[in-house]
Design a protein around this motif. Structure first.
Motif, PDB file in Angstrom:
ATOM      1  N   SER A   1       0.833  -1.200   0.000  1.00  0.00           N
ATOM      2  CA  SER A   1       0.000   0.000   0.000  1.00  0.00           C
ATOM      3  C   SER A   1       0.868   1.251   0.000  1.00  0.00           C
ATOM      4  O   SER A   1       0.597   2.219  -0.730  1.00  0.00           O
ATOM      5  CB  SER A   1      -0.920   0.003   1.224  1.00  0.00           C
ATOM      6  OG  SER A   1      -1.815  -1.080   1.198  1.00  0.00           O
TER       7      SER A   1
ATOM      8  N   CYS B   1      -5.262   3.946   7.313  1.00  0.00           N
ATOM      9  CA  CYS B   1      -5.605   3.742   5.895  1.00  0.00           C
ATOM     10  C   CYS B   1      -5.296   4.993   5.076  1.00  0.00           C
ATOM     11  O   CYS B   1      -5.085   6.075   5.622  1.00  0.00           O
ATOM     12  CB  CYS B   1      -7.092   3.408   5.745  1.00  0.00           C
ATOM     13  SG  CYS B   1      -7.607   1.885   6.557  1.00  0.00           S
TER      14      CYS B   1
ATOM     15  N   LEU C   1      -6.904   1.820   1.090  1.00  0.00           N
ATOM     16  CA  LEU C   1      -5.893   0.805   1.393  1.00  0.00           C
ATOM     17  C   LEU C   1      -5.479   0.865   2.857  1.00  0.00           C
ATOM     18  O   LEU C   1      -5.327   1.945   3.432  1.00  0.00           O
ATOM     19  CB  LEU C   1      -4.647   1.020   0.529  1.00  0.00           C
ATOM     20  CG  LEU C   1      -4.854   1.095  -0.985  1.00  0.00           C
ATOM     21  CD1 LEU C   1      -3.507   1.340  -1.680  1.00  0.00           C
ATOM     22  CD2 LEU C   1      -5.509  -0.165  -1.521  1.00  0.00           C
TER      23      LEU C   1
ATOM     24  N   THR D   1      -2.664   0.833   5.335  1.00  0.00           N
ATOM     25  CA  THR D   1      -1.256   1.204   5.172  1.00  0.00           C
ATOM     26  C   THR D   1      -0.387   0.829   6.377  1.00  0.00           C
ATOM     27  O   THR D   1       0.772   0.460   6.207  1.00  0.00           O
ATOM     28  CB  THR D   1      -1.116   2.714   4.938  1.00  0.00           C
ATOM     29  OG1 THR D   1      -1.755   3.415   6.022  1.00  0.00           O
ATOM     30  CG2 THR D   1      -1.771   3.123   3.620  1.00  0.00           C
TER      31      THR D   1
ATOM     32  N   ASP E   1      -3.397  -4.398  -0.046  1.00  0.00           N
ATOM     33  CA  ASP E   1      -2.982  -4.299  -1.444  1.00  0.00           C
ATOM     34  C   ASP E   1      -1.950  -5.355  -1.837  1.00  0.00           C
ATOM     35  O   ASP E   1      -1.115  -5.760  -1.027  1.00  0.00           O
ATOM     36  CB  ASP E   1      -2.396  -2.905  -1.676  1.00  0.00           C
ATOM     37  CG  ASP E   1      -2.379  -2.518  -3.139  1.00  0.00           C
ATOM     38  OD1 ASP E   1      -3.206  -3.036  -3.898  1.00  0.00           O
ATOM     39  OD2 ASP E   1      -1.525  -1.693  -3.512  1.00  0.00           O
TER      40      ASP E   1
END
Length: 346
Positions: A138, A295, A303, A305, A341
């Motif tokens: 991500s 995120c 995503l 993160t 991701d």
């Protein structure tokens, strides 16, 4: 005919013998026999007065060393033997960095004292911390041009593509930063200048472990983390102990049911409640409430993160990470969920 040696000459010869056998010690060395097993990664000093450490030798956790003596009866410093250490194989270590066995354990038992004990490096070590972990795929959606992201997106960082990676270990509160760092060095601490920052003193073993666990090592992230956060961790073993503790925590999480959850859900959307439930399953009910999920937006996608794990207590392999998490105060969710991701630009 027997020649008598004057007592003054005998004492002189004894002193010379002690210097030959123990060149870096005082003559008050209290000999002990046995073994010393390291529980922390601490410096092994050639001289405790000068703080010299040729070769930057550090204790290896779990390894046993031959003991030679204490700095005094009931002392707090131990002379051990480290084969192949530069200059001398005889090195001083803090007794608090491990445990003695055999005769040595009895010799090290301190005498009762009514004096108030002095603060040790362990008592100064940060107990309120946040472990910040990245989901690298991500992160690399936003910065595909940096070296570690190019490597990831080409499929060369397989571990980072399916496991949480190390961002840092942050003493709390958040304002607890740059402890003892000069203003001139603080202003240099920008991403474009990280490569010019001083190198933390690390063993090659720890450097290799960081290269695998912290992709940002390629961009000198570790220098920034040590300067900004590690300087406030105040571990007796310096940068080596700071990063060793960080790597230990990361390994504990990635090898748990939390790590399995992330590996099984690469490319899928997951909720913050799912992540917190994985922490509960791995480290006990309520552990998930000590985890904050971060995120970021990538076009129409959201995503995941980062994962921030709150910890409270002295970090040690002798203290289960579950205990450190459970002792911490609850965290907010920040983000209700997102996509884990896959590596490569989506």
């Amino acid at each position: 005919m027997t020649t008598l040696i004057p007592s003054s000459t005998y004492l002189l010869l004894s002193a010379i013998a002690a210097l030959v056998l123990f060149p870096q010690t005082s003559l008050a060395l209290e000999p002990v026999a046995g073994a010393f097993t390291a529980s922390k990664s601490c410096p092994a000093l050639l001289s405790t007065k000068k703080k010299t450490n040729p070769g930057n030798i550090m204790l290896e956790r779990g390894r046993s060393y031959e003991t030679l003596g204490l700095n005094r009866v009931g002392g707090d410093k131990l002379l051990i033997k480290i084969p192949n250490a530069p200059k001398s194989s005889q090195r001083w270590v803090a007794l608090a960095c491990g445990q003695l066995t055999g005769t040595a354990a009895k010799s090290a038992t301190p005498k009762p004292s009514s004096e108030k004990p002095k603060a040790t490096s362990k008592s100064l070590e940060s107990k309120n911390n946040v472990l910040a972990l990245n989901w690298q795929s991500s992160f690399c959606e936003d910065l595909p041009h940096i070296n570690e992201c190019r490597q990831l997106n080409k499929g060369r960082l397989k571990q980072a593509a399916r496991e949480l990676t190390l961002h840092g270990l942050w003493p709390q509160p958040r304002a607890n930063e740059y402890c003892g760092i000069s203003q001139s060095l603080k202003v240099q601490d920008t991403p474009s200048n990280w490569r010019r920052l001083p190198d933390p003193k690390l063993t090659r073993r720890t450097e290799r472990a960081l290269e695998a666990a912290m992709p940002g090592y390629q961009s000198h992230l570790h220098k920034h983390e040590w300067l900004k956060h590690g300087s406030c961790y105040k571990a007796g073993g310096g940068a080596e102990e700071y990063f060793d503790d960080s790597l230990y925590l990361l390994d504990e999480i990635n090898s748990s049911r939390v790590g399995r959850f992330f590996r099984d859900n690469v490319g899928h959307k997951v909720s913050a409640n799912d992540i917190r439930a994985a922490f509960d399953a791995a480290f006990g009910k309520g552990a998930g409430k000590r985890v904050e999920i971060k995120c970021a937006r990538d076009g129409q996608r959201k995503l995941i993160t980062e994962i921030w794990v709150r910890l409270y207590g002295t970090i040690s392999r002798d203290t289960p990470i579950a205990d450190l998490i459970q002792a911490a105060r609850p965290a907010r969710k920040s983000c209700n969920g997102g996509i884990l991701d896959r590596a490569g630009l989506q």
